[in-house]
Design an enzyme around this catalytic site. Structure first.
Site, PDB file in Angstrom:
ATOM      1  CG  ASP A  92      -2.831  36.016 -10.577  1.00  0.00           C
ATOM      2  OD1 ASP A  92      -2.966  35.045 -10.850  1.00  0.00           O
ATOM      3  OD2 ASP A  92      -3.448  36.689  -9.438  1.00  0.00           O
ATOM      4  NE  ARG A 106      -3.093   0.749  -0.573  1.00  0.00           N
ATOM      5  CZ  ARG A 106      -3.261   0.732  -1.954  1.00  0.00           C
ATOM      6  NH1 ARG A 106      -2.877   2.154  -2.493  1.00  0.00           N
ATOM      7  NH2 ARG A 106      -3.543  -0.351  -2.555  1.00  0.00           N
ATOM      8  CE  LYS A 128      -2.287  28.913  -5.033  1.00  0.00           C
ATOM      9  NZ  LYS A 128      -3.432  29.299  -5.967  1.00  0.00           N
ATOM     10  CD  GLU A 163      -0.440  38.230  -8.137  1.00  0.00           C
ATOM     11  OE1 GLU A 163       0.267  37.547  -7.238  1.00  0.00           O
ATOM     12  OE2 GLU A 163      -1.670  38.580  -7.968  1.00  0.00           O
ATOM     13  CE  LYS A 202       1.503  34.978  -5.401  1.00  0.00           C
ATOM     14  NZ  LYS A 202       1.810  33.996  -4.423  1.00  0.00           N
TER      15      LYS A 202
END
Lengths: 283, 283, 283, 283, 283, 283
Positions: free
Chosen positions: D221, D103, D138, D200, D170
């Site tokens: 973006d 597994r 992410k 960004e 960002k």
């Protein structure tokens, strides 16, 4: 008693690991199912038999690591004697956390108190003699620092903590070196200036070699009481004398009466029974 | 016997930590000083008293982690009985490594064999009855997997491994829930389909509630032999019955004679004495 | 729902490791360059799509581990539903710390909420039937405890947590044992008294063997709806029935209509998409 | 493709932790009960659906860490395409170990292959354009190195590995700095000589500021296709252009047609479904 | 200066490990024997020689991890200059804890301040030129993040933090690739869009290849001052120029005078002497 | 020389951590881009300056942990002297692995050899006197075991390894105790039988107290040569005498000529420059 410390930084990893060992991936299935999340409780840690208590900081830490809002107040200090039914500490806070940490707290407290109690019983047996009771390196894997602390809490003294803090020449080393004298010479040549040297002695001839070569201490292993007495006489306080070999509280007084400085007792750390302590919820 | 495994990946961290605990930062001062680097040796692990041996893989690992060129050959398997003087295993390789790992290997082997031996003695005491001997969660912190294995090696069965693998409703849970029935209902509502539920019972009224609410097992705690027998009769094989409460090899036959399915014994893991095993150099 | 806990002691190592994974040796180059050290900020965690939120404690911990002076206040609880634009929590404190922890907090929160949301959607699809939705051991390596928690937060039930907490006999075990009956007999002989046994069944003949040998549950694997219904009829509530095999929210109602007790769904933990959640600075 | 390595020293801790997560304290109850200790077996890892395979070394390591005598022979290399029923690798050795590791091996292999397959599908969708497909930060907590590798195996390129290896300004940083220009100036003053800077951009005014201040790359973006095309025209190959914002295999061709250099896709690592792979015992 | 962060989460494991390294299993034998448990003390951290101080947070953490009730108040900030006898910080709290943590706190503080001081001295030597002083990957194993921070605190810039955050083509890579051009082409094909590329250059022919192939920076290794000047002229500000090769505060001005952008200095991190700092008890 | 061991089990965690510190999440970007996967290479570790080499096992381990198929053959042993250009060891195997491990191997080897070389130079300076050169606890955090080993390899002796293996009463302890005599009495009462006691002495009055109270060694701190000589005369070989205070190879002969037994030198471990060693690819 050697008041060597047991800093929180040293024991926190042990308590954390023990809690995780008990919680697994699913946590406390029973408590989660039955105990409401917001419920608070009060409980007492109670001795189910008489003995010497030690390890209170580890029990406290077990509760705190599960939930910092659980408070544990010790009623006595490490090293104190407790009777059956005596309250050792009180715990209050979220009921879930108390029950989740209970077994881990008790496993530590019982184990450490068990060693302290065993030590105290044999220390008591030799009271009035010059003999100190000391432990060995026969400890439970992973718990040596804690078990050495337990011996001190019970009134005993600590022997070496590991292979690294003193030289102890055992029979196998003597055999490889070709004799007590050769082994001691090699040891002395290698030892740092703060490293003491003890050597295991099986008979009185070896003892004379050890004294001649300047050992700091002699380990008189499995000797009869007569031979122990003779050895103590030969040594005549020039070096530390240590008796070993399955000494019990019953046999300890006679061993101590030979005049040895130390009696080392392996079972204190490897075979002492736990002190039975329980947690009782209070209204 | 539950032949649950003890994979090397599970125990290697324990053995590694125990070796480092003994070596400290300075290593083995005595061996480094006395034993030549190139010397090889042969040694035997020998029982100093009779018992059941277990934990051979951990001893072997202790030697191998210090020096992969040390070979250990077991003369018997885990679970086998040994008599005083019996050779358990033979070790050969660099003498330094053998002596450095000796105490750690023996501490594991003695501890695990001690639990196996204690288990075997009480298993033997109830032979011929339906009662199985089982352990508890009263284990030494950090060593639960190993101690549970020791119980199996001695012929016992394992109880829960932790808070996470079954529901065991203790007296404190019952008190909080307001009764056996309420506690069991909450437990059943929360339990996954592969989670069994056992409940601690102090008297026969509670037992009836437990049966009515569908517990899978009942823990008959600290009951008299008479009450145990009555409880077994009431249960009439519908659920598993477990007796607990300071059972010893001496008291075990009478407890087993009541017809209970299981006798759980906490001291197997928290208070069993080590089995005395030594390492003897061979020519 | 199984309200099994997710103690901080269990998840803190995960959050700590995730933060260090993101920080590397150099830390947050962007924030250090641009954001003044003394600046404080307020921010909201906002849902970018509807779903069920879970994992708030891990997000909070991510901020707190970077800087204990960051406060996070949850506006809803784990398990609650959120709509697009809904504020999940508010964060305030040093701006540098908030931005350093942001991605780690969101990665946990999005992942756990994604599983909770997927679970909730399929739980909703079978509402009104007896079927519970359950997960499997097909989890993301390292995150099993967290993902099992997410399933519960979404209204599902947990299956086994690992190889260690129940016996689940799969087709490969059956093949090795030589049949369902032999496999079940071996399992029953070895199982502890709190260990349940489930067996995978591919056809109705196997089902009869499983019932005859006393399995606690049967896993009806990849069966047609007709065969599932027949199996449920044969079982007739004597044991738990579990259906598995690529069940989706669309197919779930028909599977549930067969009367099975459980539907296990692997993709809840291995393939659910994250719930999209962002962090918006507020004035 | 960036052929960045995935050394065994980097992934062994992950595989070891995943195995221990599955084994718990009790190990594999089912296999221990049913599979004889001496039995050997042969098995194939087989694709249950088409895709790109990656992570074979981790699967191999899972088997080897459970039992070094298990051999796994890969039939294809990481990055290769497999069809339904295709054999990915063959495993042989002790049957117990194969089943214990199964597994964990499949969980790694399925997860990594799932990301590789998702990447490959979107890479394929933009074939013939200048656009490379890249991942984001992410990622699943704890698995970033592995997931970044999976993206490369699927034909994608890697973006930043963490906060530490490049500056990515960002929207929140821009807001705190008071504008694109101020943010870029602070970044440039602080950046080491091997650190690139991306910013960004939400509109074309910001883009002009970014170009004027010497950004190395611009993150466009959530722009419309028209605005993307305009931005690419303004940039005119002076810096790298990256488009982001929920791009799918379906929408990717149009995004790529705008002429951007990179398309970053968060769901590759946070929401790709596993590739379904099973283990079949062979005679 | 690059104000890259040094978060507590990054350094706490280092400080914790260093304390445990000093405490061993027995703790502080001297302090336990001599210093009463309840005694409090005040002490000053005092410079024994002039220099630049850095690492105050690590010293503070050392005290706090031993005993959270110890308060340390820094009199200056990291990066500040101190003269002989200058008080760097004041510590107050339990005397035992102060003495137990003293050596670890000073070992960190002295090591980090030593690097900062060495950096500051060479930064000062090139003041007025365009040259920045930068470190290398020749750091002390385990302490790279801390040592890179020390370089920044001393006014230097950071080079790569590891093999993972930029491409630096060394002579061995060039030899394997078959030349500067081939190596650069392979690097450019593999590099992510935020990865810069620097190449080591031994002569001016190689420099021309490097410029032609678009390196971001050139490492001018062990060149004479004349050749350095010629190289800077050829580069003509198109790429970053870095000089390396046993530069000292004495030789640095001449190197800087050639017009290079960076001078990298390995000994800052691998051979700088500690700054001598002591702890003085105060009344 | 104290031949205390440096077991692989003790250093492997250090080497592993150092490699991971260098590899980060992305691994060796340069080598992956430029060096073909199948290429093998041969290389020599070559001294760039004369000195004493030590730490070969750690360098070998660095290569082996990256790729077990890399072979390193040492041409000399730890403790041997090497001249500029001398080949220390040869390495062969996969070129990628050699280059990935190179810096970590050299960082360890240079650091340890640097300490050994510094030790050897000062040992040489006092050759012919009774003085041994010894280290202190002023070591680099995390590397104490390794640095103590380096001192031995250079011909020096080891002082205490930590707070736990001997009692060393420093000026602060004396101040708290209220004098040398009080401090020594407390120490002796607490010390185990294998624990030696040394006390720091600032003047001859204190020395007399120390001798009267039975110290095992006296640390003569920062004394003039005259006072050192007077102290040695007073001691008259009854206890070990240790001189300390910024002793250099230049000042060491005069200090040794006073007749002290030991000269402790902090900078051996905290400020010795690395020995410059490089890796050269061979055809």
């Amino acid at each position: 008693m050697t008041p060597v410390s047991l800093a929180r930084i040293m024991v926190e990893p042990l308590v954390r690991a023990a809690l995780l060992e008990d919680l697994g991936l699913a946590g406390d299935l029973t408590t989660d199912a039955i105990v409401p999340a917001g419920l608070t409780a009060r409980a007492a840690l109670v001795a189910r038999e008489p003995g010497v208590v030690a390890g209170l900081d580890l029990a406290k830490l077990a509760f705190a690591l599960i939930d910092p809002s659980i408070a544990m107040h010790a009623e006595i200090n490490d090293g104190a004697t407790v009777t059956t039914g005596g309250v050792i500490a009180r715990v209050s806070g979220p009921a879930r956390g108390i029950l989740m940490a209970e077994r881990t707290a008790l496993n530590f407290l019982g184990h450490i108190s068990g060693i302290a109690s065993a030590t105290a019983s044999i220390v008591e047996a030799v009271r009035g003699t010059r003999a100190k009771i000391t432990c060995t390196r026969k400890t439970t894997p992973g718990l040596r620092a804690v078990e050495k602390y337990a011996v001190r809490a019970g009134g005993g003294a600590n022997h070496r903590f590991g292979l690294d803090d003193a030289i102890l020449i055992k029979d196998n080393h003597v055999a490889i070196a070709g004799g007590i004298a050769q082994a001691l010479r090699r040891a002395r040549a290698a030892a740092g200036h703060l490293v003491k040297i003890e050597v295991e002695i099986d008979n009185l001839d070896q003892l004379k070699d050890a004294l001649a070569e300047g050992a700091d201490a002699v380990l008189l292993d499995n000797m009869s009481l007569d031979m122990l007495g003779a050895a103590v006489g030969i040594v005549n306080s020039r070096v530390v004398t240590e008796a070993s070999g399955r000494v019990t509280p019953k046999s300890a007084p006679a061993v101590a009466a030979t005049g040895v400085d130390l009696i080392s007792v392996g079972w204190l750390t490897h075979s002492a029974a736990v002190l039975d302590i329980g947690l009782d919820l209070e209204d």
